[in-house]
Design a protein around this motif. Structure first.
Motif, PDB file in Angstrom:
ATOM      1  N   TYR A 197       0.800  -1.230   0.000  1.00 59.55           N
ATOM      2  CA  TYR A 197       0.000   0.000   0.000  1.00 59.55           C
ATOM      3  C   TYR A 197       0.834   1.282   0.000  1.00 59.55           C
ATOM      4  N   SER A 198       1.852   1.332   0.848  1.00 59.87           N
ATOM      5  CA  SER A 198       2.546   2.620   1.019  1.00 59.87           C
ATOM      6  C   SER A 198       3.333   3.021  -0.225  1.00 59.87           C
ATOM      7  N   SER A 199       3.699   2.070  -1.066  1.00 67.65           N
ATOM      8  CA  SER A 199       4.498   2.447  -2.248  1.00 67.65           C
ATOM      9  C   SER A 199       3.687   2.474  -3.547  1.00 67.65           C
ATOM     10  N   CYS A 200       2.376   2.216  -3.480  1.00 66.72           N
ATOM     11  CA  CYS A 200       1.615   2.224  -4.738  1.00 66.72           C
ATOM     12  C   CYS A 200       1.063   3.621  -5.034  1.00 66.72           C
ATOM     13  N   HIS A 201       0.852   3.894  -6.315  1.00 62.41           N
ATOM     14  CA  HIS A 201       0.337   5.200  -6.741  1.00 62.41           C
ATOM     15  C   HIS A 201      -1.140   5.144  -7.119  1.00 62.41           C
ATOM     16  N   ALA A 202      -1.638   3.949  -7.375  1.00 60.96           N
ATOM     17  CA  ALA A 202      -3.077   3.774  -7.646  1.00 60.96           C
ATOM     18  C   ALA A 202      -3.443   2.331  -7.346  1.00 60.96           C
ATOM     19  N   ILE A 203      -4.712   2.162  -6.978  1.00 60.03           N
ATOM     20  CA  ILE A 203      -5.227   0.812  -6.721  1.00 60.03           C
ATOM     21  C   ILE A 203      -6.329   0.520  -7.732  1.00 60.03           C
ATOM     22  N   VAL A 204      -6.264  -0.660  -8.329  1.00 59.79           N
ATOM     23  CA  VAL A 204      -7.326  -1.109  -9.222  1.00 59.79           C
ATOM     24  C   VAL A 204      -8.013  -2.280  -8.521  1.00 59.79           C
ATOM     25  N   PHE A 205      -9.294  -2.097  -8.201  1.00 60.01           N
ATOM     26  CA  PHE A 205     -10.028  -3.152  -7.493  1.00 60.01           C
ATOM     27  C   PHE A 205     -10.958  -3.833  -8.500  1.00 60.01           C
ATOM     28  N   VAL A 206     -10.671  -5.106  -8.760  1.00 55.71           N
ATOM     29  CA  VAL A 206     -11.410  -5.839  -9.800  1.00 55.71           C
ATOM     30  C   VAL A 206     -12.535  -6.661  -9.149  1.00 55.71           C
ATOM     31  N   LEU A 264     -16.762  -6.242   2.219  1.00 57.38           N
ATOM     32  CA  LEU A 264     -15.846  -6.225   3.372  1.00 57.38           C
ATOM     33  C   LEU A 264     -14.397  -6.032   2.937  1.00 57.38           C
ATOM     34  N   VAL A 265     -14.021  -6.690   1.855  1.00 52.93           N
ATOM     35  CA  VAL A 265     -12.631  -6.609   1.393  1.00 52.93           C
ATOM     36  C   VAL A 265     -12.327  -5.199   0.857  1.00 52.93           C
ATOM     37  N   LEU A 266     -13.275  -4.617   0.108  1.00 53.60           N
ATOM     38  CA  LEU A 266     -13.070  -3.252  -0.390  1.00 53.60           C
ATOM     39  C   LEU A 266     -12.983  -2.267   0.791  1.00 53.60           C
ATOM     40  N   GLU A 267     -13.851  -2.443   1.765  1.00 53.30           N
ATOM     41  CA  GLU A 267     -13.808  -1.560   2.942  1.00 53.30           C
ATOM     42  C   GLU A 267     -12.465  -1.651   3.659  1.00 53.30           C
ATOM     43  N   ASP A 268     -11.974  -2.861   3.741  1.00 50.73           N
ATOM     44  CA  ASP A 268     -10.699  -3.095   4.411  1.00 50.73           C
ATOM     45  C   ASP A 268      -9.549  -2.347   3.714  1.00 50.73           C
ATOM     46  N   VAL A 269      -9.590  -2.365   2.394  1.00 50.73           N
ATOM     47  CA  VAL A 269      -8.554  -1.662   1.618  1.00 50.73           C
ATOM     48  C   VAL A 269      -8.651  -0.154   1.883  1.00 50.73           C
ATOM     49  N   LEU A 270      -9.879   0.379   1.820  1.00 52.23           N
ATOM     50  CA  LEU A 270     -10.064   1.824   1.960  1.00 52.23           C
ATOM     51  C   LEU A 270      -9.740   2.312   3.368  1.00 52.23           C
ATOM     52  N   GLN A 271      -9.942   1.440   4.336  1.00 55.04           N
ATOM     53  CA  GLN A 271      -9.732   1.835   5.739  1.00 55.04           C
ATOM     54  C   GLN A 271      -8.275   1.898   6.129  1.00 55.04           C
ATOM     55  N   ASN A 272      -7.423   1.223   5.379  1.00 51.22           N
ATOM     56  CA  ASN A 272      -6.021   1.181   5.759  1.00 51.22           C
ATOM     57  C   ASN A 272      -5.392   2.568   5.587  1.00 51.22           C
ATOM     58  N   GLU A 273      -4.688   3.040   6.598  1.00 52.97           N
ATOM     59  CA  GLU A 273      -4.156   4.424   6.510  1.00 52.97           C
ATOM     60  C   GLU A 273      -3.144   4.587   5.377  1.00 52.97           C
ATOM     61  N   ASP A 274      -2.516   3.515   4.951  1.00 53.31           N
ATOM     62  CA  ASP A 274      -1.527   3.624   3.871  1.00 53.31           C
ATOM     63  C   ASP A 274      -2.156   3.789   2.486  1.00 53.31           C
ATOM     64  N   THR A 275      -3.472   3.606   2.374  1.00 54.94           N
ATOM     65  CA  THR A 275      -4.118   3.826   1.068  1.00 54.94           C
ATOM     66  C   THR A 275      -4.778   5.207   1.004  1.00 54.94           C
ATOM     67  N   GLU A 276      -4.642   5.975   2.065  1.00 55.04           N
ATOM     68  CA  GLU A 276      -5.293   7.284   2.111  1.00 55.04           C
ATOM     69  C   GLU A 276      -4.838   8.168   0.938  1.00 55.04           C
ATOM     70  N   GLY A 277      -5.788   8.727   0.226  1.00 55.22           N
ATOM     71  CA  GLY A 277      -5.467   9.641  -0.874  1.00 55.22           C
ATOM     72  C   GLY A 277      -5.067   8.961  -2.175  1.00 55.22           C
ATOM     73  N   VAL A 278      -4.953   7.642  -2.176  1.00 53.70           N
ATOM     74  CA  VAL A 278      -4.542   6.937  -3.398  1.00 53.70           C
ATOM     75  C   VAL A 278      -5.757   6.803  -4.334  1.00 53.70           C
ATOM     76  N   PRO A 279      -5.621   7.177  -5.610  1.00 53.19           N
ATOM     77  CA  PRO A 279      -6.744   6.997  -6.540  1.00 53.19           C
ATOM     78  C   PRO A 279      -7.156   5.519  -6.636  1.00 53.19           C
ATOM     79  N   VAL A 280      -8.465   5.302  -6.661  1.00 57.05           N
ATOM     80  CA  VAL A 280      -8.963   3.918  -6.723  1.00 57.05           C
ATOM     81  C   VAL A 280      -9.868   3.749  -7.945  1.00 57.05           C
TER      82      VAL A 280
END
Ligand SMILES: Nc1nc2c(ncn2[C@@H]2O[C@H](COP(=O)(O)OP(=O)(O)OP(=O)(O)O)[C@@H](O)[C@H]2O)c(=O)[nH]1
Ligand SMILES: [Mg+2]
Length: 218
Positions: A88-97, A128-144
């Motif tokens: 999470y901390s080193s990614c610039h965008a997340i693609v949730f399939v 639940l899995v999507l919520e878990d990703v969004l809740q993690n502080e290391d994904t804050e502000g990352v485009p999804v």
């Protein structure tokens, strides 16, 4: 002077590289998507569409005119999801399939009201899995980017329903609180329909967000 020259040289000869993380439940279509991206953007790559469940990760670097995308495809099986957060901390965008043919009617509002006979697929698990990703502080502000995959299947839920019934509710719910840049797009990773639109969205958003998540120069 040396540093100035070096910096000018680096600017002229290097390109920005952004890391993209593919997430989603097992069987959603992440590896198939990566294969299609490689076949569209890398010369001489023939997609291997006969995928097997990913144990660990696949990584590919896509060389685009303006930038590189380093795409990480990680396994979505339950036992492997604990590994996601280390990216999470080193990614610039997340693609949730999302597998659009395995989310019941696509509306989480009615999840708890359903009887045992109702076939809701893996809608609850997906939420639940999507919520878990969004809740993690290391994904804050990352485009999804959320991709409603398998739109070629007759039994799929259409993208607007996934957007309104699942994604918007999760993003606007208490567990999706960190407001961020997001989009929901239709996809068929198998046929390749929607792959270019997805890559174009990713490129535009990582560049837009580069002050808060700077790229690596290569
Ligand atoms: N009909 C259809 N099938 C698809 C599509 N995308 C993927 N599949 C199929 O779904 C199955 C799983 O695809 P994968 O790409 O391996 O899924 P994954 O998300 O990488 O799964 P894990 O590695 O276990 O996390 C395969 O049989 C694919 O052929 C699609 O757009 N349409
Ligand atoms: Mg896979």
């Amino acid at each position: 002077m040396y540093h100035l020259c070096k910096s000018i040289y680096m600017q002229a000869t290097s390109k920005q590289e952004y890391s993209i993380l593919l997430l989603g439940l097992d069987n959603a279509g992440k590896t198939t998507l990566l294969e299609q991206i490689k076949s569209i953007y890398s010369k001489d790559h023939h997609p291997n569409l006969r995928t097997v469940p990913t144990v660990g990760q696949n990584v590919s670097v896509i060389d685009l005119p303006e930038l590189y995308l380093r795409i990480w495809d990680v396994g979505g099986q339950h036992s492997l999801r604990g590994l996601w957060q280390s990216y999470y901390s080193s990614c610039h965008a997340i693609v949730f399939v999302i597998d659009s043919s395995d989310v019941g009617d696509g509306d989480i509002e009615s999840l708890s009201k359903r009887g045992d006979d109702d076939d809701e697929g893996r809608l609850g698990e997906c939420k639940l899995v999507l919520e878990d990703v969004l809740q993690n502080e290391d994904t804050e502000g990352v485009p999804v980017l959320v991709l409603a995959n398998k739109q070629d299947r007759e039994d799929c839920v259409e993208v607007v329903r996934i957007k309104e019934g699942l994604v918007r509710r999760v993003f606007e719910g208490e567990k999706g609180q960190n407001v961020r840049d997001s989009r929901v797009l239709p996809l068929s990773a198998l046929t390749g329909t929607g792959v270019k639109e997805a890559v174009e969205w990713i490129c535009s958003r990582v560049k837009w967000n580069k002050e808060s998540r700077p790229p690596v120069m290569r």
